[in-house]
Enzyme design. Structure first.
Site, PDB file in Angstrom:
ATOM      1  N   HIS A  35       0.852  -1.208   0.000  1.00  0.00           N
ATOM      2  CA  HIS A  35       0.000   0.000   0.000  1.00  0.00           C
ATOM      3  C   HIS A  35       0.879   1.246   0.000  1.00  0.00           C
ATOM      4  CE1 HIS A  35      -3.993   1.909   1.254  1.00  0.00           C
ATOM      5  NE2 HIS A  35      -3.125   2.920   1.270  1.00  0.00           N
ATOM      6  N   HIS A  50      -9.728   1.628  -0.142  1.00  0.00           N
ATOM      7  CA  HIS A  50      -9.576   2.274   1.156  1.00  0.00           C
ATOM      8  C   HIS A  50     -10.929   2.240   1.865  1.00  0.00           C
ATOM      9  CE1 HIS A  50      -5.914   3.767  -0.612  1.00  0.00           C
ATOM     10  NE2 HIS A  50      -5.603   4.504   0.428  1.00  0.00           N
ATOM     11  N   HIS A  73       1.124   4.933  -2.303  1.00  0.00           N
ATOM     12  CA  HIS A  73       0.675   5.796  -3.409  1.00  0.00           C
ATOM     13  C   HIS A  73       1.904   6.366  -4.092  1.00  0.00           C
ATOM     14  CE1 HIS A  73      -3.553   5.814  -1.959  1.00  0.00           C
ATOM     15  NE2 HIS A  73      -2.955   5.585  -0.805  1.00  0.00           N
ATOM     16  N   GLU A  77     -10.758   3.954   7.512  1.00  0.00           N
ATOM     17  CA  GLU A  77      -9.702   4.892   7.909  1.00  0.00           C
ATOM     18  C   GLU A  77     -10.399   6.116   8.522  1.00  0.00           C
ATOM     19  OE1 GLU A  77      -7.783   6.886   4.639  1.00  0.00           O
ATOM     20  OE2 GLU A  77      -5.980   7.374   5.787  1.00  0.00           O
ATOM     21  N   ASP A 135       1.871   3.984   2.983  1.00  0.00           N
ATOM     22  CA  ASP A 135       0.853   4.904   2.444  1.00  0.00           C
ATOM     23  C   ASP A 135       1.498   6.044   1.623  1.00  0.00           C
ATOM     24  OD1 ASP A 135      -1.848   5.375   2.069  1.00  0.00           O
ATOM     25  OD2 ASP A 135      -2.171   6.368   3.979  1.00  0.00           O
ATOM     26  N   ASP A 136       1.947   7.086   2.311  1.00  0.00           N
ATOM     27  CA  ASP A 136       2.526   8.260   1.633  1.00  0.00           C
ATOM     28  C   ASP A 136       3.719   8.729   2.469  1.00  0.00           C
ATOM     29  OD1 ASP A 136       0.077   8.765  -0.246  1.00  0.00           O
ATOM     30  OD2 ASP A 136      -0.780   8.669   1.764  1.00  0.00           O
TER      31      ASP A 136
END
Ligand code: ADE
Ligand code: ZN
Length: 321
Positions: A10, A187, A12, A190, A268-269
């Site tokens: 996961h 997603h 991005h 969250e 994630d990021d």
């Protein structure tokens, strides 16, 4: 605590762009992005809405196949140096290619070619729609994904603001991607509660959920996740950075795992949340005493859930032995 080899499911691609990379592109293209950086050069994020705004502004400088190729190399070189041997990255046809199929094809080809130049790591691409851009945009993204299925494009997903619209609005897009043979993830859980996870499973019939952690608020749902073997792509550092949980000790990943849910760990990021795979593992080791055996198990789960062919899966599982 360092553990290798690692698998990341996961991530991005746009969200993995270092701020200096984005600033450099903005300078080259004469785009003013001064509002999204702090004086120390980091991304000026705040709550989830602010994060999404800054993310989209940063991503707006990524326009050409060459931009995506350069970003792919930068991201994969960093991951490989940290012992990540396989990564699935989310890329959004709606962001850079505006769902224009020929341009999207060029982006996919550029990322594919770029990834093949980085040793020690294997890439798969999950074409992703953006929930708050709406169902029509998602349908376009799914068409792009379906047209590029095969090669490195092996999945379809959905990110964006979970608090708007509902999973049911995206049924067509996910059905289209499923018919194309893509693995599915979305997603949920969250910024939405258990009902968001349940609706996502019921309507989008995904094999994996991005985050999913707020399922912990409904133990019947947790048991359903465990029984159905739904894999959670958990991003603890992201959840703490965005205030879903106040600190790592309060994060439900250990309770989910103990109740039999298949959990995996990703970032994630990473530059937005000041994290990386090693930092995530270190935090889990400190908070919950996770050791090499648990990390090996987590990575085995990731290998089994990866959107890849059987030979690649076998190679990954062997590497984890
Ligand atoms: N897009 C990038 N990061 C995201 C996140 N954490 N949640 C939803 N959409 C995203
Ligand atoms: Zn995400």
């Amino acid at each position: 605590m360092t553990f290798s080899p690692k698998i990341e499911l996961h991530l991005h691609l746009e969200g993995a762009a270092p701020p200096a990379f984005i600033r450099g592109l903005a300078r080259e293209k004469d785009i003013d992005l001064s509002g999204i950086f702090r004086t120390d050069g980091s991304y000026d994020t705040g709550d989830f809405k602010r994060f999404l705004d800054v993310y989209e502004a940063a991503a707006s400088v990524l326009t050409t196949p060459e931009d995506y190729a350069r970003l792919t190399v930068a991201v994969l070189e960093d991951l490989s140096a940290r012992g990540v041997i396989y990564a699935e990255v989310f890329t959004a046809p709606q962001i850079a290619a505006k769902n224009d199929l020929p341009l999207w094809r060029d982006h996919v080809a550029a990322m594919t070619e770029a990834a093949d130049t980085v040793p020690g790591i294997e890439l798969r691409q999950i074409a992703t729609c953006v929930r708050h851009f709406g169902p029509e945009g998602a349908r376009g993204a799914a068409r792009c994904a379906a047209e590029t299925t095969g090669g490195q494009v092996t999945g379809f997903g959905m990110g964006g603001d979970e608090r708007v619209l509902s999973p049911e609005d995206f049924t067509w897009a996910f059905d289209c991607a499923r018919e194309a043979g893509l693995g599915l993830t979305s997603h949920a859980g969250e910024f939405g509660g258990p009902e968001s996870v349940r609706d996502t499973l019921d309507h989008l019939k995904v094999a994996r959920i991005g985050h999913g952690v707020r399922a912990i608020e409904d133990l019947a749902l947790v048991d359903r996740l465990a029984e159905d073997g739904i894999v959670l792509e958990v991003n603890p550092g992201s959840n703490v950075a965005l205030g879903v949980y106040a600190k790592i000790d309060a994060h439900p990943i250990e309770r989910l795992r103990n109740r039999g849910v298949k959990v995996t760990v990703s970032t994630d990021d990473p530059p937005f949340f000041h994290t990386d795979m090693d930092a995530e593992y270190e935090a889990l080791h400190r908070a919950f005493g996770w050791d090499d055996d648990i990390f090996r198990q987590i990575n085995r789960t990731a290998a089994e859930a990866a959107f890849c062919d059987a030979d690649t899966r076998t190679t990954l599982l062997k590497a984890l032995e």
